[in-house]
Design an enzyme around this catalytic site. Structure first.
Site: not given
Ligand SMILES: *Cc1c(COP(=O)(O)O)cnc(C)c1O
Length: 372
Positions: A40, A139, A169, A222, A267, A313, A315
């Site tokens: 997942k 859940r 689970h 799992r 910043y 930042c 990027d």
């Protein structure tokens, strides 16, 4: 979404580490125990399709995903092994699931009835159903014998639905204290006692359960985070065998300059150089999943720890380096450089979270590269 293939920043995924982790676990299982690899969230950030292919070579018998689209991605890549969606799926998608032979997790009788309505009269394979049991995770899943029994009876008479599995689970399988775990086991056994004809798969184990409570495994596990080489307990419990982290994250310096004492960086001008300092710019930021929380965390350059100075930042980020470094010099965010290394757990500890989250947050802008 754009994948940054024209940039020098990447998530490297070790094929041999994945293979070893999965194969070691597979060897511990008995012949009737199946290993479903959990891929997942893009294989916990490692790249679902590549991970699934390696897992298959290493002995995985099937796959678990969280949402239907993740299962469809595997089918489109030509993977035809069993796939189970662990979350709850929309009833309107059941025909697609039946057609693609993707198994579904179900938590209520109403859902089964609605699904049957959708499937009735269509020329499709039966939808494979796993009933989820809520034994204490809180859940999804059936909580009492009566509602479970009704769902099982309904499945058994339905021509469109096939009872393929039952599972629960655990909430605390990665913890030293076993009281709550044992309570969940008792509730599971009690619930399952109402089922006369057991389905093909009875499964309870995530990585932590299979590592530390393998006597409970049932006939399928799992296997998730441990396959990626990460200790599910974050070090609280010792591993029964060595895991090799599969992921490293590397980039390179794109710019380096000397700044005078008193110059601020980034910043908010939150960092001010005390002396003349060498500051290097690294072309990754929070849009890549290198979160703002990592301000102050130390990355590796030439085997030495260099702190992120100023705010991260979107990027780019800046690090303080001991001397001038040339553009193109490797920067290690996760992994080994010289005698030092950084783990996903180190970042998780620094950011007050878990390694699962650090890995999942790495976005698709960082290309995934398979390495030996
Ligand atoms: C994510 C998940 C797993 C895998 O858990 P790991 O801790 O990564 O092994 C297993 N079962 C369910 C229901 C899950 O949601």
């Amino acid at each position: 979404m754009v994948v940054g293939i024209h940039r020098n920043a990447q998530v490297n995924v070790s094929k041999s580490a994945l293979y070893q982790n999965i194969n070691n676990e597979k060897q511990r299982l008995s012949n009737n125990e199946h290993l479903f690899m959990v891929v997942k969230a893009n294989g916990y950030g490692h790249g679902a399709v590549d991970v699934a292919k390696i897992a298959k070579q290493a002995g995985a018998d099937g796959f678990c995903v969280a949402i239907l689209d993740e299962g469809l991605e595997l089918r489109e890549a030509g993977i035809d092994d069993p796939i189970l969606v662990l979350g709850i799926t929309r009833v309107e998608d059941v025909a697609l699931m039946a057609k693609q032979r993707i198994s579904v997790t179900v938590s209520s009788l109403d859902w089964l009835k609605a699904a049957e309505k959708q499937l009735m009269g269509k020329d499709l394979p039966a939808l494979e159903v796993h009933l989820g049991l809520d034994t204490g995770m809180g859940r999804i899943g059936f909580q009492d014998k009566d509602s479970l029994k009704k769902a099982v009876d309904y499945l058994e008479q339905s021509p469109c639905l096939d009872f393929e599995g039952i599972f629960t689970h655990f909430a605390t399988a990665d913890s030293k204290s076993t009281d709550y775990f044992e309570l969940q086991v008792r509730r599971f056994n009690d619930l399952v006692s109402v089922i006369k004809n057991k389905p093909k798969y009875v499964h309870v184990s995530n990585s932590a359960t299979s590592l530390w409570h393998s006597e409970c495994n049932g006939n399928m596990i799992r296997f998730g985070v441990a396959a990626y080489g990460l200790n599910p307990s974050a070090g609280e419990l010792d591993l029964p065998y060595k895991l090799r982290p599969a992921m490293s994250v590397t980039t390179e310096v794109v710019y380096c300059k000397k700044v005078a004492a008193g110059r601020a960086i980034g910043y908010g001008s939150t960092y001010v150089a005390k002396d003349a300092e060498w500051i290097a710019t690294v072309p990754v930021g929070y849009a890549d999943g290198i979160t703002r929380r990592m301000q102050g965390f130390k990355l590796l350059v030439n085997g030495e720890f260099c702190p992120i100075v100023g705010r991260v930042c979107m990027d780019q980020l800046m690090i303080k380096v001991p001397n001038e470094v040339k553009p193109g010099t490797k920067v290690t965010i996760v992994g080994q450089d010289g005698n030092n290394s950084i783990t996903l757990q180190d970042i998780a500890t620094y950011c007050d979270t878990i390694h699962y989250e650090v890995a999942c947050l790495l976005t698709s802008r960082l290309p995934r590269k398979l390495v030996e």
